[in-house]
Scaffold this motif. Structure first.
Motif, PDB file in Angstrom:
ATOM      1  N   GLY A  37       0.809  -1.209   0.000  1.00  0.00           N
ATOM      2  CA  GLY A  37       0.000   0.000   0.000  1.00  0.00           C
ATOM      3  C   GLY A  37       0.842   1.259   0.000  1.00  0.00           C
ATOM      4  O   GLY A  37       2.079   1.232  -0.044  1.00  0.00           O
ATOM      5  N   CYS A  86      -1.990  -2.228   4.073  1.00  0.00           N
ATOM      6  CA  CYS A  86      -2.618  -3.481   3.627  1.00  0.00           C
ATOM      7  C   CYS A  86      -1.710  -4.659   3.977  1.00  0.00           C
ATOM      8  O   CYS A  86      -0.480  -4.557   3.874  1.00  0.00           O
ATOM      9  N   LYS A 142     -10.645  -6.152   8.449  1.00  0.00           N
ATOM     10  CA  LYS A 142      -9.950  -4.919   8.812  1.00  0.00           C
ATOM     11  C   LYS A 142      -9.681  -4.885  10.310  1.00  0.00           C
ATOM     12  O   LYS A 142     -10.522  -5.269  11.126  1.00  0.00           O
ATOM     13  N   THR A 162      -5.891  -3.434   6.476  1.00  0.00           N
ATOM     14  CA  THR A 162      -6.846  -4.237   5.718  1.00  0.00           C
ATOM     15  C   THR A 162      -6.174  -5.539   5.296  1.00  0.00           C
ATOM     16  O   THR A 162      -5.103  -5.526   4.676  1.00  0.00           O
ATOM     17  N   LEU A 198      -5.971  -8.638   2.989  1.00  0.00           N
ATOM     18  CA  LEU A 198      -6.420  -8.935   1.635  1.00  0.00           C
ATOM     19  C   LEU A 198      -5.960 -10.319   1.184  1.00  0.00           C
ATOM     20  O   LEU A 198      -4.781 -10.514   0.841  1.00  0.00           O
ATOM     21  N   GLN A 207     -11.615  -8.385  -2.499  1.00  0.00           N
ATOM     22  CA  GLN A 207     -12.018  -7.073  -1.988  1.00  0.00           C
ATOM     23  C   GLN A 207     -13.540  -6.974  -2.033  1.00  0.00           C
ATOM     24  O   GLN A 207     -14.128  -6.456  -2.983  1.00  0.00           O
TER      25      GLN A 207
END
Length: 467
Positions: free
Chosen positions: A187, A202, A296, A316, A318, A331
């Motif tokens: 990120g 992330c 999250k 977050t 992922l 996502q």
């Protein structure tokens, strides 16, 4: 009788104005009619004030003048939401700037200074502020409002890395059969593209899929027709039946379900980890965000100052699939209710391309990107423009503009605003790497009108973006 006559005349004019406005929408469209209505309302206010008794308080008249200015300056949607104060602050700042250019009044009892005498320090300071060019103000904005301190970035990165290490260790101990690759942070925080404040990162959780058993299906080839919505199909079921791959338990039909993968990780991580214990170990409060479509985590108290101010830092999680040249992410916030759809991220390609271009010519593309991101984040009317939108605008500009030197920074910034207006007028911003992807697809007409109005104002008065 005089005032009643005025009122009758005013009503007649108002009737004509209302008739014109009722037909303006057909000619000017919704956005144009709204702006015309705002300007007309200001005129009606002036007519109404002309009919007031002459002995009305002057302070009230001054208030009405400011109200009329706010009506003319505000965009339709801002006015509807009742936040004219944003525009009023801009007007007040512009008025203050004008006042700074006026000489300081001298008391009558003090003798006049000779022309040769130097101005007092306070006046000289004000005069220096007035001669700042837009390029100087933009550089000042970049230094004071855009860039993060090295200490802030270092603390945020270290905390995010510590949490990622704890999550990976927990998954390996509790679910040793789950084939996962090494988790990595990603990120804007890691790529030196985060602005204003360090508040998110992330955590990439790579799923290890057998290339012989799984095939990515491009979005254009699916029934959804969305070029960034992809699917992962299970192959060779006749030779390698279900159960041969760990991820077969997350199949919906013949496709790997992003929803089922997220649900398993949510149960394995969000609901099972001992967050109070982790909070004590890391000396900052860590807890999962409940009710979010994404996985999250919320962290409070990265530093003492952030703990006192109540600022939050978010990570977050992922789940990611890499097959061939495609990077697909679960996502859910983007893909919504499609249980078997994965989102193709182009962030890494965009970031790498910008870095390579700047390295080749010592350009200011990333500096321009970060400044525009900060402007959009600080301006309520532009907050829906994110880093992906701006990155692609800068990449498209790089195809036709060669001068990205430091001296051209302000020119490229203003050019990017003009380019954004052009894309908003058509309602289409094509992705740099996939031309059939319209990055404005999720915007409504009201969104586009509001952003376009603000950027149109910034063409003639770009300083309003730096307030």
């Amino acid at each position: 009788m005089y005032y009643s006559g005025k009122r009758r005349g005013e009503d007649g004019i108002a009737a004509v104005i209302d008739f014109l406005l009722s037909n303006a929408r057909l000619v000017l469209g919704v956005g144009g009619a709204a702006v015309l209505g705002i300007a007309t309302l200001a005129v009606k206010r002036l007519i109404e004030r002309a009919g007031r008794p002459p002995d009305e308080e002057p302070d009230k008249k001054m208030t009405d003048s400011w109200e009329e200015l706010s009506l003319v300056s505000a965009s339709p949607k801002l006015l509807h939401k009742g936040i004219e104060g944003v525009v009023m602050k801009q007007i007040a700042a512009a008025t203050k700037k004008a006042e700074l250019s006026q000489p300081i009044p001298m008391p009558s009892s003090e003798p006049q200074r000779c022309d040769a005498d130097p101005p007092p320090p306070q006046r000289r300071k004000r005069m220096d502020l007035c001669v700042l060019t837009f390029a100087d103000r933009l550089q000042q904005y970049y230094r004071t409002r855009v860039c993060l301190s090295a200490e802030e970035v270092c603390v945020a990165q270290q905390r995010a890395l510590d949490i990622a290490t704890e999550i990976q260790a927990f998954l390996h101990s509790k679910h040793p059969d789950m084939p996962l690759g090494d988790m990595t942070l990603a990120g804007s925080l890691l790529d030196d593209l985060q602005v204003v404040t360090a508040d998110h990162a992330c955590l990439i959780v790579p799923l290890q899929l057998e290339s012989s058993l799984w095939t990515p299906i491009a979005g254009e080839d699916t029934f959804l027709g969305h070029p960034q919505y992809c699917m992962v199909r299970r192959e060779n079921l006749e030779y390698f039946p279900r159960g041969r791959s760990y991820w077969d338990r997350h199949l919906l039909g013949a496709y790997l379900s992003s929803r089922l993968v997220c649900e398993q990780l949510s149960k394995a991580v969000m609901e099972s980890m001992n967050w109070p214990s982790l909070t004590g170990t890391l000396e900052c409060e860590v807890r999962p965000v409940l009710g979010s479509p994404e996985l999250k985590l919320e962290i409070q108290g990265l530093t003492q100052s952030s703990h006192d101010s109540g600022e939050r830092f978010y990570i977050t999680v992922l789940p990611t699939v890499r097959l061939g040249q495609m990077t697909l992410m679960a996502q859910r916030e983007i893909t919504g209710s499609f249980d078997y759809v994965w989102y193709q991220s182009l962030y890494s390609s965009e970031t790498a391309r910008l870095a390579a271009l700047d390295q080749a010519d010592s350009g200011a593309r990333r500096k321009c990107l970060k400044t525009l991101k900060a402007v959009c984040r600080n301006c309520p009317a532009l907050r829906k423009l994110n880093g992906s939108h701006i990155s692609n605008v800068v990449l498209h500009m790089s195809e036709k503009e060669t001068d990205w030197s430091e001296s051209a920074f302000s020119n490229r910034f203003l050019q990017a605003i003009t380019e954004l207006i052009g894309y908003l007028e058509t309602g289409v911003l094509p992705s740099y790497f996939k031309a059939n992807v319209n990055l404005f697809q999720g915007f409504t007409e009201d969104d586009i009108d509001e952003m376009g109005f603000m950027l149109y104002c910034a063409v003639t008065e770009p300083e309003i973006l730096l307030i």
